[in-house]
Write a protein that holds these residues in place. Sequence first.
Motif, PDB file in Angstrom:
ATOM      1  N   ARG A 185      48.831  87.792 -27.210  1.00 23.40           N
ATOM      2  CA  ARG A 185      50.138  88.730 -27.378  1.00 23.40           C
ATOM      3  C   ARG A 185      50.384  89.331 -28.819  1.00 23.40           C
ATOM      4  NH1 ARG A 185      54.480  85.038 -23.947  1.00 23.40           N
ATOM      5  NH2 ARG A 185      53.345  84.916 -22.175  1.00 23.40           N
ATOM      6  N   LEU A 186      49.237  89.626 -29.243  1.00 24.24           N
ATOM      7  CA  LEU A 186      49.574  90.505 -30.529  1.00 24.24           C
ATOM      8  C   LEU A 186      50.151  92.118 -30.164  1.00 24.24           C
ATOM      9  CD1 LEU A 186      46.025  89.870 -32.126  1.00 24.24           C
ATOM     10  CD2 LEU A 186      48.154  88.880 -32.814  1.00 24.24           C
ATOM     11  N   PRO A 187      50.872  92.638 -30.995  1.00 24.47           N
ATOM     12  CA  PRO A 187      51.355  93.982 -30.808  1.00 24.47           C
ATOM     13  C   PRO A 187      50.365  94.974 -30.284  1.00 24.47           C
ATOM     14  CG  PRO A 187      52.097  93.079 -32.986  1.00 24.47           C
ATOM     15  CD  PRO A 187      51.011  92.084 -32.344  1.00 24.47           C
ATOM     16  N   GLU A 188      49.211  95.018 -30.632  1.00 20.94           N
ATOM     17  CA  GLU A 188      48.251  95.986 -30.116  1.00 20.94           C
ATOM     18  C   GLU A 188      47.625  95.439 -28.896  1.00 20.94           C
ATOM     19  OE1 GLU A 188      46.122  93.325 -33.489  1.00 20.94           O
ATOM     20  OE2 GLU A 188      47.938  94.141 -33.063  1.00 20.94           O
ATOM     21  N   ASP A 189      47.884  94.368 -28.242  1.00 21.63           N
ATOM     22  CA  ASP A 189      47.319  93.957 -26.974  1.00 21.63           C
ATOM     23  C   ASP A 189      48.291  94.723 -25.877  1.00 21.63           C
ATOM     24  OD1 ASP A 189      45.347  92.500 -27.843  1.00 21.63           O
ATOM     25  OD2 ASP A 189      46.878  90.722 -28.082  1.00 21.63           O
ATOM     26  N   TYR A 190      47.768  94.857 -24.767  1.00 22.99           N
ATOM     27  CA  TYR A 190      48.610  95.323 -23.489  1.00 22.99           C
ATOM     28  C   TYR A 190      48.201  93.977 -22.462  1.00 22.99           C
ATOM     29  CZ  TYR A 190      44.230  97.135 -21.745  1.00 22.99           C
ATOM     30  OH  TYR A 190      42.824  97.428 -21.172  1.00 22.99           O
ATOM     31  N   PRO A 191      49.373  93.568 -21.749  1.00 19.45           N
ATOM     32  CA  PRO A 191      49.325  92.433 -20.821  1.00 19.45           C
ATOM     33  C   PRO A 191      48.358  92.812 -19.641  1.00 19.45           C
ATOM     34  CG  PRO A 191      51.264  93.560 -20.578  1.00 19.45           C
ATOM     35  CD  PRO A 191      50.586  94.214 -21.683  1.00 19.45           C
ATOM     36  N   VAL A 192      47.669  91.733 -18.901  1.00 20.72           N
ATOM     37  CA  VAL A 192      47.097  92.009 -17.799  1.00 20.72           C
ATOM     38  C   VAL A 192      47.749  91.201 -16.599  1.00 20.72           C
ATOM     39  CG1 VAL A 192      45.074  92.960 -18.898  1.00 20.72           C
ATOM     40  CG2 VAL A 192      45.102  90.136 -18.290  1.00 20.72           C
ATOM     41  N   ASN A 193      47.691  91.640 -15.497  1.00 18.78           N
ATOM     42  CA  ASN A 193      48.265  90.810 -14.410  1.00 18.78           C
ATOM     43  C   ASN A 193      46.942  90.091 -13.835  1.00 18.78           C
ATOM     44  OD1 ASN A 193      49.194  89.540 -11.844  1.00 18.78           O
ATOM     45  ND2 ASN A 193      50.765  91.589 -11.410  1.00 18.78           N
ATOM     46  N   PRO A 217      53.035  97.825 -10.454  1.00 16.99           N
ATOM     47  CA  PRO A 217      54.290  98.343 -10.497  1.00 16.99           C
ATOM     48  C   PRO A 217      55.481  97.905 -11.333  1.00 16.99           C
ATOM     49  CG  PRO A 217      53.826  97.124  -8.740  1.00 16.99           C
ATOM     50  CD  PRO A 217      52.638  97.079  -9.595  1.00 16.99           C
ATOM     51  N   ASP A 218      55.124  96.667 -11.784  1.00 14.78           N
ATOM     52  CA  ASP A 218      55.975  96.087 -12.655  1.00 14.78           C
ATOM     53  C   ASP A 218      55.914  95.843 -13.960  1.00 14.78           C
ATOM     54  OD1 ASP A 218      58.057  95.770 -10.325  1.00 14.78           O
ATOM     55  OD2 ASP A 218      56.818  94.277  -9.554  1.00 14.78           O
ATOM     56  N   LEU A 219      54.763  95.198 -14.190  1.00 13.82           N
ATOM     57  CA  LEU A 219      54.484  94.861 -15.505  1.00 13.82           C
ATOM     58  C   LEU A 219      53.718  96.035 -16.462  1.00 13.82           C
ATOM     59  CD1 LEU A 219      53.795  92.316 -17.333  1.00 13.82           C
ATOM     60  CD2 LEU A 219      51.520  92.370 -16.867  1.00 13.82           C
ATOM     61  N   LYS A 220      54.777  95.915 -17.642  1.00  9.80           N
ATOM     62  CA  LYS A 220      54.574  97.153 -18.317  1.00  9.80           C
ATOM     63  C   LYS A 220      53.958  96.689 -19.955  1.00  9.80           C
ATOM     64  CE  LYS A 220      56.496  99.827 -15.371  1.00  9.80           C
ATOM     65  NZ  LYS A 220      55.909 100.704 -14.472  1.00  9.80           N
ATOM     66  N   ASP A 221      53.357  97.389 -20.796  1.00  5.99           N
ATOM     67  CA  ASP A 221      53.022  97.231 -22.001  1.00  5.99           C
ATOM     68  C   ASP A 221      54.282  97.643 -22.755  1.00  5.99           C
ATOM     69  OD1 ASP A 221      52.991  99.788 -22.532  1.00  5.99           O
ATOM     70  OD2 ASP A 221      50.749 100.054 -22.956  1.00  5.99           O
ATOM     71  N   ALA A 222      54.075  97.304 -24.142  1.00  2.00           N
ATOM     72  CA  ALA A 222      55.379  97.669 -25.144  1.00  2.00           C
ATOM     73  C   ALA A 222      55.845  98.928 -25.245  1.00  2.00           C
ATOM     74  CB  ALA A 222      54.857  97.352 -26.472  1.00  2.00           C
ATOM     75  N   PHE A 223      55.023  99.876 -24.653  1.00  2.00           N
ATOM     76  CA  PHE A 223      55.385 101.344 -24.606  1.00  2.00           C
ATOM     77  C   PHE A 223      55.735 101.782 -23.066  1.00  2.00           C
ATOM     78  CE2 PHE A 223      52.942 100.917 -28.472  1.00  2.00           C
ATOM     79  CZ  PHE A 223      53.866 101.904 -29.499  1.00  2.00           C
ATOM     80  N   GLY A 224      55.978 100.719 -22.166  1.00  4.48           N
ATOM     81  CA  GLY A 224      56.321 101.087 -20.860  1.00  4.48           C
ATOM     82  C   GLY A 224      55.284 101.661 -19.864  1.00  4.48           C
ATOM     83  N   MET A 225      54.129 101.540 -20.523  1.00  3.56           N
ATOM     84  CA  MET A 225      52.837 101.800 -19.459  1.00  3.56           C
ATOM     85  C   MET A 225      52.608 100.590 -18.804  1.00  3.56           C
ATOM     86  SD  MET A 225      50.757 103.603 -22.776  1.00  3.56           S
ATOM     87  CE  MET A 225      49.350 103.827 -21.848  1.00  3.56           C
ATOM     88  N   PRO A 226      52.296 101.088 -17.446  1.00  2.00           N
ATOM     89  CA  PRO A 226      51.660 100.111 -16.348  1.00  2.00           C
ATOM     90  C   PRO A 226      50.487  99.269 -16.714  1.00  2.00           C
ATOM     91  CG  PRO A 226      52.369 102.132 -15.366  1.00  2.00           C
ATOM     92  CD  PRO A 226      52.161 102.318 -16.606  1.00  2.00           C
TER      93      PRO A 226
END
Length: 554
Positions: A68-76, A410-419
């Motif tokens: 969960r670093l700021p430069e990461d993006y989450p994955v479902n 459709p629901d999970l987003k990264d810190a910039f609102g990108m899916p």
Amino acid sequence: MNDASDDIVIVGAGASGAACAWRLAAAGMKVTCLEQGYWRDHADTATTKDDWEITRTFDDAWSPNLRRLPEDYPVNDTDTPIKPVMFNGVGGSTIKWGAQFPRFRPSDFRVKSLDGVADDWPIDYFDLERYYDINDEIMGTSGLAGDPGNPPRKARPMPPLPLGPGGERMAKAFDRLGWHWWVSDVAITSRTYRGRGACNHCGPCDMGCPRLSRASADITYWPLALAAGARLITGARAFEIATGSDGRATGVSYYDAKGATRHVAAGTVILAANGAGSPRLMMLSASGRHPEGLGNRSGLLGKRLMHHPTGMVSAVFPEPMDNFRGAFACTLLCQHFYETRPEHDFVRGYQMQLVRSEAPLTFALGGHQPRLPWGREHHKGFVAGFGRTASLTVTTEDLPEESNRITLDPDLKDAFGMPAPKFHYRISENTAKMIEHGIESATRAFTEAGAVSTYPQRMLAYTGFHMLGTAKMGKDPATSVVDADCRVHDCDNLLIVDGSVFVTAAALNPTPTVQAIALRAADRIIATRRDRAGAAAATRAGWTPASSMEGAGR
């Protein structure tokens, strides 16, 4: 290529993006690379601190969902038993890898012809051979030539790492069983090499290497690329590949480190954002000309996802071997069961890779072995097992299936609102049979080696290091996303040079093949530019090259 601009923009500064940037910049091209993460300070890695095992488990874990670093993006990853693991930063996932460095075998490119499954690649081993050699030199490979199970190769830049007592013991066991094995090719220095120190066998290579012994793209390719004139922008989160009215790429839009919107115009766009990031960005770049995602006329973008489903057998030996010393994943490989065999109830095969013992805390908490019981017996159990263990991973060839895929959540987003990308993945029956056979083989090998106990694990969850096949390479635009030169069929000035383009996965680590493909794709761009420049010069001189007249009048 786009005549309007000679600029090239690359998305991703990992293994393939770095190799591509160096090759193009060295040829005099204007290259800009956008990287979502930042530089790592190898002199300040977690392994230089006393709590490195805790950091390895949480703050510096392999999975972005744990890190969960700021430069990461989450994955479902709720719909997959294999959890995707990746790293954003200069060097990409080579910052967090074990540096196993095998090449694909020639048969890996001809699975359909040989075994009647999956598809053949439009290129073969020998198309990549010279690029494998270049990559060995730049990454700094240690190994031993002469493996009879693979094509002849020139000597590696450095001799192999030592097997250690555990490796020597297992090698003798494989010999007695009549199973082919060979020392691992590794991107780790066995002696001083180009300013990098020789490996001191401390162990946790995935945490970074203060000696720079373990290769990563930030210390191998990027110094060369920057010296050649490439520009690298960190903290750059790409959110769209811009296209013109003709549907061709015109550049990349991104958020900078402060969240401001920026754009880099380019005549050629190259994606090197891994098998999840590249298709994700193409899906995010849907337009009127590309309504289902950029370059997705075939409908295959994001589909045919392949991992390397991995089982493991761990063993305890009667005497201490100090088997925690040495590069944790780089000892020897047994590829005896690598190819299809008529007596098996599955097609294709697997390799077994010897892994060393865990570090103290990991061993106590139950890493490869079951967790030791707390209480009076804990210390006794620790002394009885620590330094006496080894493990064999069973790395299988995952055949492509369109149902295994990546979509936009459709629901999970990264810190910039990108899916975020969502993974949909199931282990096939063929793969399950492979793993079961591999578990039996590994258990037999440890028994032959004199182990007093073994512990099997049929599926390791956090082994989604390799995300392959989500933008398949092929000749036919109806059944593939990119051509043999990695150009997107429907957008010829957009290329993908990461594991997305893989047609099949083989049963081994893909990084050398990813980098060889990237180097070859760069050379194809260079050749095209030179041909175009030559043709333009000839036209100005008032004559036409004979090659351009082939077929005239037919």
